[in-house]
Design a protein around this motif. Structure first.
Motif, PDB file in Angstrom:
ATOM      1  N   UNK A   1      28.059   6.284  20.134  1.00 46.80           N
ATOM      2  CA  UNK A   1      29.136   5.641  20.720  1.00 46.80           C
ATOM      3  C   UNK A   1      30.442   6.570  20.776  1.00 46.80           C
ATOM      4  N   UNK A   2      30.555   7.235  19.818  1.00 46.00           N
ATOM      5  CA  UNK A   2      31.688   8.132  19.707  1.00 46.00           C
ATOM      6  C   UNK A   2      31.423   9.029  20.756  1.00 46.00           C
ATOM      7  N   UNK A   3      30.629   9.780  20.803  1.00 48.48           N
ATOM      8  CA  UNK A   3      30.344  10.838  21.748  1.00 48.48           C
ATOM      9  C   UNK A   3      30.548  10.566  23.085  1.00 48.48           C
ATOM     10  N   UNK A   4      30.002   9.267  23.394  1.00 45.94           N
ATOM     11  CA  UNK A   4      30.001   8.674  24.646  1.00 45.94           C
ATOM     12  C   UNK A   4      31.492   8.332  25.196  1.00 45.94           C
ATOM     13  N   UNK A   5      32.290   8.192  24.240  1.00 46.05           N
ATOM     14  CA  UNK A   5      33.707   7.707  24.611  1.00 46.05           C
ATOM     15  C   UNK A   5      34.523   9.060  24.692  1.00 46.05           C
ATOM     16  N   UNK A   6      34.043  10.302  24.303  1.00 48.27           N
ATOM     17  CA  UNK A   6      34.664  11.452  24.487  1.00 48.27           C
ATOM     18  C   UNK A   6      34.327  12.108  25.915  1.00 48.27           C
ATOM     19  N   UNK A   7      35.350  12.581  26.535  1.00 44.14           N
ATOM     20  CA  UNK A   7      34.849  13.084  27.913  1.00 44.14           C
ATOM     21  C   UNK A   7      34.327  14.779  27.513  1.00 44.14           C
ATOM     22  N   UNK A   8      33.249  15.071  28.325  1.00 44.92           N
ATOM     23  CA  UNK A   8      32.750  16.158  27.917  1.00 44.92           C
ATOM     24  C   UNK A   8      33.374  17.111  28.655  1.00 44.92           C
ATOM     25  N   UNK A   9      34.478  17.197  29.466  1.00 41.27           N
ATOM     26  CA  UNK A   9      35.334  18.248  29.974  1.00 41.27           C
ATOM     27  C   UNK A   9      36.100  18.601  29.233  1.00 41.27           C
ATOM     28  N   UNK A  10      36.668  17.879  27.943  1.00 42.83           N
ATOM     29  CA  UNK A  10      37.350  18.638  26.892  1.00 42.83           C
ATOM     30  C   UNK A  10      36.655  19.554  26.172  1.00 42.83           C
ATOM     31  N   UNK A  11      35.537  19.418  26.131  1.00 46.80           N
ATOM     32  CA  UNK A  11      34.624  20.566  25.442  1.00 46.80           C
ATOM     33  C   UNK A  11      34.397  21.731  26.389  1.00 46.80           C
ATOM     34  N   UNK A  12      34.192  21.690  27.531  1.00 46.88           N
ATOM     35  CA  UNK A  12      33.919  22.315  28.556  1.00 46.88           C
ATOM     36  C   UNK A  12      35.129  23.189  28.659  1.00 46.88           C
ATOM     37  N   UNK A  13      36.370  22.782  28.458  1.00 43.77           N
ATOM     38  CA  UNK A  13      37.615  23.207  28.603  1.00 43.77           C
ATOM     39  C   UNK A  13      37.917  24.446  27.536  1.00 43.77           C
ATOM     40  N   UNK A  14      37.364  24.018  26.224  1.00 46.38           N
ATOM     41  CA  UNK A  14      37.548  24.826  25.174  1.00 46.38           C
ATOM     42  C   UNK A  14      36.388  26.078  25.349  1.00 46.38           C
ATOM     43  N   UNK A  15      35.302  25.838  26.057  1.00 43.99           N
ATOM     44  CA  UNK A  15      34.212  26.759  25.999  1.00 43.99           C
ATOM     45  C   UNK A  15      35.009  27.704  27.474  1.00 43.99           C
ATOM     46  N   UNK A  16      35.737  27.304  28.275  1.00 43.51           N
ATOM     47  CA  UNK A  16      36.115  28.335  29.433  1.00 43.51           C
ATOM     48  C   UNK A  16      37.260  29.066  28.808  1.00 43.51           C
TER      49      UNK A  16
ATOM     50  N   UNK B   1      37.257  30.707  26.036  1.00 43.38           N
ATOM     51  CA  UNK B   1      36.887  31.542  25.034  1.00 43.38           C
ATOM     52  C   UNK B   1      36.120  31.110  24.071  1.00 43.38           C
ATOM     53  N   UNK B   2      36.138  29.972  23.696  1.00 46.62           N
ATOM     54  CA  UNK B   2      35.076  29.477  22.383  1.00 46.62           C
ATOM     55  C   UNK B   2      33.916  29.437  22.834  1.00 46.62           C
ATOM     56  N   UNK B   3      32.860  29.801  21.673  1.00 46.29           N
ATOM     57  CA  UNK B   3      31.467  29.385  21.970  1.00 46.29           C
ATOM     58  C   UNK B   3      31.173  27.982  21.694  1.00 46.29           C
ATOM     59  N   UNK B   4      29.992  27.665  22.197  1.00 41.86           N
ATOM     60  CA  UNK B   4      29.700  25.961  22.111  1.00 41.86           C
ATOM     61  C   UNK B   4      29.642  25.603  20.729  1.00 41.86           C
ATOM     62  N   UNK B   5      29.265  26.376  19.820  1.00 38.01           N
ATOM     63  CA  UNK B   5      29.174  25.969  18.502  1.00 38.01           C
ATOM     64  C   UNK B   5      30.574  25.905  18.032  1.00 38.01           C
ATOM     65  N   UNK B   6      31.466  26.891  18.160  1.00 37.38           N
ATOM     66  CA  UNK B   6      32.971  26.815  17.993  1.00 37.38           C
ATOM     67  C   UNK B   6      33.368  25.450  18.551  1.00 37.38           C
ATOM     68  N   UNK B   7      33.360  25.157  19.863  1.00 34.86           N
ATOM     69  CA  UNK B   7      34.020  24.150  20.552  1.00 34.86           C
ATOM     70  C   UNK B   7      33.346  22.760  19.873  1.00 34.86           C
ATOM     71  N   UNK B   8      32.309  22.788  19.337  1.00 32.21           N
ATOM     72  CA  UNK B   8      31.669  21.625  18.613  1.00 32.21           C
ATOM     73  C   UNK B   8      32.338  21.266  17.309  1.00 32.21           C
ATOM     74  N   UNK B   9      32.741  22.377  16.401  1.00 33.11           N
ATOM     75  CA  UNK B   9      33.362  21.966  15.331  1.00 33.11           C
ATOM     76  C   UNK B   9      34.993  21.996  15.583  1.00 33.11           C
ATOM     77  N   UNK B  10      35.450  22.650  16.423  1.00 31.99           N
ATOM     78  CA  UNK B  10      36.961  22.761  16.519  1.00 31.99           C
ATOM     79  C   UNK B  10      37.499  21.680  17.693  1.00 31.99           C
TER      80      UNK B  10
END
Length: 259
Positions: free
Chosen positions: A150-165, A167-176
């Protein structure tokens, strides 16, 4: 005011129905008599003191705390990646996975306990503590998955994608990025899992062994041996503990938004 009177009466009856048993237990635990009775025979705190003096209660409480904390942590370690995968990726068997993960909630606890005893614990010779740990982890896992999802569904995925764009790795974006943004949901899942594990009876009843019992099972055994108000006193203390945990959770993380 007259038109609202029936609603107020119904609400009062509902509150009395829900709170009444708790009031009776608290009153009985403060009785000065030697047997569990209501109305209480005088006022005394000796049964509350006996709860802390009883060795079996202390040891079973320690085991229940151990299981509740570490089984919930294990369920979160398994449940957070599973929730992330189901939330962020289109998996071909996502519904089947959700059904399997939710099965401990759907299936009655007494059946889960019997199945674990018959097909896992007995054939493999697993010791009692490990069997209880595995069973409690399996029981808590569905709650962790549902709350974290439920928490993940309320978090916009583009926030994570912005971190990856950036320069962050996907694992780094998950933890940060992802994990800090769902930390309240993770805390809510931990609290819900902790309470679920600590109060578990049917599964623990099948998997407990001589000298190794969780607190609810120890309380059942104590009531078979004696009928003094000690169990009422312990039940009152546990109820106040649960209320305190829920109050703190709602006050600081808004627990009701995640369940």
């Amino acid at each position: 005011m007259t038109s609202r009177l029936p609603a107020i009466v119904v609400l009062g009856l509902l509150v009395a129905f829900l709170v009444g048993p708790f009031v009776v237990i608290v009153a009985a635990s403060l009785s000065a008599g030697d047997t569990l009775a209501f109305p209480p025979q005088g006022f005394s705190l000796r049964w509350v003191a006996k709860v802390f003096a009883e060795q079996s209660f202390r040891s079973s409480f320690a085991l229940s705390m151990f299981l509740a904390v570490f089984a919930t942590l294990a369920a979160l370690v398994l449940g957070i990646p599973a929730s992330y995968a189901m939330s962020r990726y289109s998996m071909p068997f996502a519904e089947a996975v959700r059904t399997v993960v939710s099965s401990p909630i759907i299936v009655p606890g007494i059946i889960v306990g019997l199945a674990l005893l018959r097909y896992l614990v007995a054939p493999l010779g697993i010791n009692v503590v490990m069997a209880l740990f595995l069973a409690h982890t399996a029981l808590v896992l569905p709650y962790c998955v549902r709350v974290v999802s439920a928490s993940l569904d309320n978090l916009r995925s583009d926030v994570e994608e912005a971190a990856i764009l950036l320069g962050s790795s996907r694992l780094g974006a998950f933890f940060r990025v992802v994990l800090p943004n769902i930390r309240n949901g993770v805390l809510a899942a931990f609290i819900l899992g902790f309470v679920t594990s600590f109060d578990q009876v049917p599964v623990s009843l099948f998997l407990s062994g001589p000298g190794v019992q969780t607190l609810p099972i120890d309380m059942l055994g104590y009531m078979e041996r004696t009928y003094d108000p000690s169990v009422a006193a312990l039940s009152s203390l546990l109820a106040f503990l649960s209320i305190g945990i829920m109050f703190v959770a709602e006050r600081f993380i808004g627990f009701s938004r995640y369940v």
